[in-house]
Design a protein around this motif. Structure first.
Motif, PDB file in Angstrom:
ATOM      1  N   THR A 239       0.837  -1.189   0.000  1.00 29.38           N
ATOM      2  CA  THR A 239       0.000   0.000   0.000  1.00 29.38           C
ATOM      3  C   THR A 239       0.874   1.241   0.000  1.00 29.38           C
ATOM      4  O   THR A 239       2.077   1.180   0.239  1.00 29.38           O
ATOM      5  CB  THR A 239      -0.912   0.022   1.237  1.00 29.38           C
ATOM      6  OG1 THR A 239      -0.098   0.094   2.405  1.00 29.38           O
ATOM      7  CG2 THR A 239      -1.799  -1.205   1.273  1.00 29.38           C
ATOM      8  N   THR A 240       0.249   2.362  -0.241  1.00 34.37           N
ATOM      9  CA  THR A 240       0.984   3.617  -0.273  1.00 34.37           C
ATOM     10  C   THR A 240       1.570   3.939   1.092  1.00 34.37           C
ATOM     11  O   THR A 240       2.677   4.440   1.196  1.00 34.37           O
ATOM     12  CB  THR A 240       0.039   4.753  -0.719  1.00 34.37           C
ATOM     13  OG1 THR A 240      -0.552   4.378  -1.962  1.00 34.37           O
ATOM     14  CG2 THR A 240       0.786   6.053  -0.873  1.00 34.37           C
TER      15      THR A 240
ATOM     16  N   MET B 221       3.883   5.709 -10.111  1.00 36.00           N
ATOM     17  CA  MET B 221       2.822   6.658  -9.796  1.00 36.00           C
ATOM     18  C   MET B 221       2.929   7.943 -10.625  1.00 36.00           C
ATOM     19  O   MET B 221       2.013   8.737 -10.655  1.00 36.00           O
ATOM     20  CB  MET B 221       2.846   7.005  -8.302  1.00 36.00           C
ATOM     21  CG  MET B 221       2.594   5.810  -7.400  1.00 36.00           C
ATOM     22  SD  MET B 221       1.143   4.849  -7.844  1.00 36.00           S
ATOM     23  CE  MET B 221      -0.137   6.020  -7.498  1.00 36.00           C
TER      24      MET B 221
ATOM     25  N   ASP C 235      -2.804   6.683 -18.649  1.00 39.93           N
ATOM     26  CA  ASP C 235      -2.888   7.290 -17.317  1.00 39.93           C
ATOM     27  C   ASP C 235      -4.317   7.228 -16.786  1.00 39.93           C
ATOM     28  O   ASP C 235      -4.530   6.974 -15.601  1.00 39.93           O
ATOM     29  CB  ASP C 235      -2.395   8.736 -17.349  1.00 39.93           C
ATOM     30  CG  ASP C 235      -0.883   8.824 -17.529  1.00 39.93           C
ATOM     31  OD1 ASP C 235      -0.197   7.812 -17.271  1.00 39.93           O
ATOM     32  OD2 ASP C 235      -0.410   9.903 -17.933  1.00 39.93           O
TER      33      ASP C 235
ATOM     34  N   LYS D 103      -4.927   3.621 -15.817  1.00 34.69           N
ATOM     35  CA  LYS D 103      -4.198   3.313 -14.590  1.00 34.69           C
ATOM     36  C   LYS D 103      -4.909   3.917 -13.378  1.00 34.69           C
ATOM     37  O   LYS D 103      -5.090   3.250 -12.352  1.00 34.69           O
ATOM     38  CB  LYS D 103      -2.768   3.836 -14.689  1.00 34.69           C
ATOM     39  CG  LYS D 103      -1.912   3.515 -13.475  1.00 34.69           C
ATOM     40  CD  LYS D 103      -0.454   3.896 -13.683  1.00 34.69           C
ATOM     41  CE  LYS D 103      -0.268   5.373 -13.774  1.00 34.69           C
ATOM     42  NZ  LYS D 103       1.137   5.800 -13.775  1.00 34.69           N
ATOM     43  N   ALA D 104      -5.342   5.167 -13.491  1.00 33.80           N
ATOM     44  CA  ALA D 104      -6.038   5.823 -12.388  1.00 33.80           C
ATOM     45  C   ALA D 104      -7.354   5.114 -12.087  1.00 33.80           C
ATOM     46  O   ALA D 104      -7.703   4.897 -10.916  1.00 33.80           O
ATOM     47  CB  ALA D 104      -6.287   7.289 -12.721  1.00 33.80           C
TER      48      ALA D 104
ATOM     49  N   THR E  73      -8.099   1.932 -12.736  1.00 32.42           N
ATOM     50  CA  THR E  73      -7.791   0.623 -12.163  1.00 32.42           C
ATOM     51  C   THR E  73      -7.383   0.757 -10.703  1.00 32.42           C
ATOM     52  O   THR E  73      -7.834  -0.011  -9.840  1.00 32.42           O
ATOM     53  CB  THR E  73      -6.681  -0.073 -12.970  1.00 32.42           C
ATOM     54  OG1 THR E  73      -7.106  -0.194 -14.326  1.00 32.42           O
ATOM     55  CG2 THR E  73      -6.371  -1.441 -12.408  1.00 32.42           C
ATOM     56  N   LEU E  74      -6.527   1.723 -10.379  1.00 34.43           N
ATOM     57  CA  LEU E  74      -6.111   1.933  -8.992  1.00 34.43           C
ATOM     58  C   LEU E  74      -7.296   2.319  -8.108  1.00 34.43           C
ATOM     59  O   LEU E  74      -7.421   1.843  -6.979  1.00 34.43           O
ATOM     60  CB  LEU E  74      -5.010   2.994  -8.927  1.00 34.43           C
ATOM     61  CG  LEU E  74      -3.655   2.570  -9.490  1.00 34.43           C
ATOM     62  CD1 LEU E  74      -2.695   3.748  -9.500  1.00 34.43           C
ATOM     63  CD2 LEU E  74      -3.077   1.424  -8.682  1.00 34.43           C
ATOM     64  N   ARG E  75      -8.183   3.174  -8.640  1.00 35.03           N
ATOM     65  CA  ARG E  75      -9.373   3.560  -7.877  1.00 35.03           C
ATOM     66  C   ARG E  75     -10.256   2.346  -7.611  1.00 35.03           C
ATOM     67  O   ARG E  75     -10.716   2.127  -6.498  1.00 35.03           O
ATOM     68  CB  ARG E  75     -10.163   4.634  -8.638  1.00 35.03           C
ATOM     69  CG  ARG E  75     -11.410   5.131  -7.896  1.00 35.03           C
ATOM     70  CD  ARG E  75     -12.311   5.953  -8.805  1.00 35.03           C
ATOM     71  NE  ARG E  75     -12.606   5.344 -10.078  1.00 35.03           N
ATOM     72  CZ  ARG E  75     -13.474   4.326 -10.261  1.00 35.03           C
ATOM     73  NH1 ARG E  75     -14.098   3.803  -9.228  1.00 35.03           N
ATOM     74  NH2 ARG E  75     -13.703   3.841 -11.466  1.00 35.03           N
TER      75      ARG E  75
ATOM     76  N   LEU F 272      -9.347  -0.814  -7.555  1.00 28.03           N
ATOM     77  CA  LEU F 272      -8.680  -1.715  -6.601  1.00 28.03           C
ATOM     78  C   LEU F 272      -8.784  -1.195  -5.169  1.00 28.03           C
ATOM     79  O   LEU F 272      -8.978  -1.973  -4.230  1.00 28.03           O
ATOM     80  CB  LEU F 272      -7.215  -1.914  -7.001  1.00 28.03           C
ATOM     81  CG  LEU F 272      -6.983  -2.769  -8.232  1.00 28.03           C
ATOM     82  CD1 LEU F 272      -5.508  -2.743  -8.631  1.00 28.03           C
ATOM     83  CD2 LEU F 272      -7.449  -4.188  -8.004  1.00 28.03           C
ATOM     84  N   GLU F 273      -8.670   0.122  -5.008  1.00 29.74           N
ATOM     85  CA  GLU F 273      -8.825   0.702  -3.676  1.00 29.74           C
ATOM     86  C   GLU F 273     -10.243   0.500  -3.148  1.00 29.74           C
ATOM     87  O   GLU F 273     -10.437   0.203  -1.973  1.00 29.74           O
ATOM     88  CB  GLU F 273      -8.460   2.183  -3.695  1.00 29.74           C
ATOM     89  CG  GLU F 273      -6.981   2.427  -3.806  1.00 29.74           C
ATOM     90  CD  GLU F 273      -6.632   3.898  -3.941  1.00 29.74           C
ATOM     91  OE1 GLU F 273      -7.564   4.739  -3.987  1.00 29.74           O
ATOM     92  OE2 GLU F 273      -5.439   4.205  -4.007  1.00 29.74           O
TER      93      GLU F 273
ATOM     94  N   GLN G  59     -10.554  -3.074  -2.140  1.00 32.74           N
ATOM     95  CA  GLN G  59      -9.859  -3.284  -0.876  1.00 32.74           C
ATOM     96  C   GLN G  59     -10.680  -2.740   0.286  1.00 32.74           C
ATOM     97  O   GLN G  59     -10.802  -3.393   1.331  1.00 32.74           O
ATOM     98  CB  GLN G  59      -8.490  -2.621  -0.905  1.00 32.74           C
ATOM     99  CG  GLN G  59      -7.695  -2.846   0.373  1.00 32.74           C
ATOM    100  CD  GLN G  59      -6.317  -2.228   0.309  1.00 32.74           C
ATOM    101  OE1 GLN G  59      -5.950  -1.571  -0.658  1.00 32.74           O
ATOM    102  NE2 GLN G  59      -5.546  -2.441   1.350  1.00 32.74           N
TER     103      GLN G  59
END
Length: 144
Positions: free
Chosen positions: A2-3, A75, A84, A87-88, A90-92, A94-95, A98
């Motif tokens: 994680t970040t 990042m 981009d 990616k943003a 997909t990350l959103r 996944l968050e 989670q």
């Protein structure tokens, strides 16, 4: 990872990065000090240096520090707006997954805690009824 983990590495990772910045000599000095003060520590450091290939490499700067740099580089914007955005997104997603999973685990823990508490209270009330039933008899009387 994680970040938060990348931004705040453990004491071991910080120590490892600090020794890597100072080179192989720092690793050897710490290993010798480990042998002087408590030999198992020195032996463990020697084994770690061999296992992680720090003993026989040209430099130590290729370890976890490069991994953290790679995370930071991932990042950064790539310059390709479509990628981009993907990616943003997909990350959103996944968050969100989670967060939903962590909420599910929390509800699961709460349900388990409630079940255990209800079982405890039931056992307690059952024991209280059994104790009250025995105390209601006179001392000299015997149950029939």
């Amino acid at each position: 990872m994680t970040t938060a983990q990348a931004a705040n590495p453990s004491w071991f990772a910080r120590t490892e990065a600090w020794l890597d910045d100072r080179g192989k000599g720092a690793w050897i000095a710490v290993m010798v000090l480990g042998f002087i003060f408590f030999w198992p520590v020195g032996l463990a450091l020697l084994a770690y240096m061999i296992w992680s290939k720090r003993m026989f490499s040209k430099g130590c700067r290729h370890s976890r520090r490069a991994q953290y740099h790679g995370f930071r580089a991932a990042m950064k914007p790539s310059g390709n707006t479509a990628f981009d955005a993907y990616k943003a997104d997909t990350l959103r997603r996944l968050e969100e997954e989670q967060d939903a999973f962590e909420a599910f685990l929390q509800r699961l823990r709460e349900a388990k805690d409630k079940q255990e508490f209800d079982a405890f209270m039931e056992d307690r009330s059952r024991a209280a009824k059994a104790t009250n039933g025995d105390e209601s008899l006179p001392e000299n009387a015997t149950p029939a």
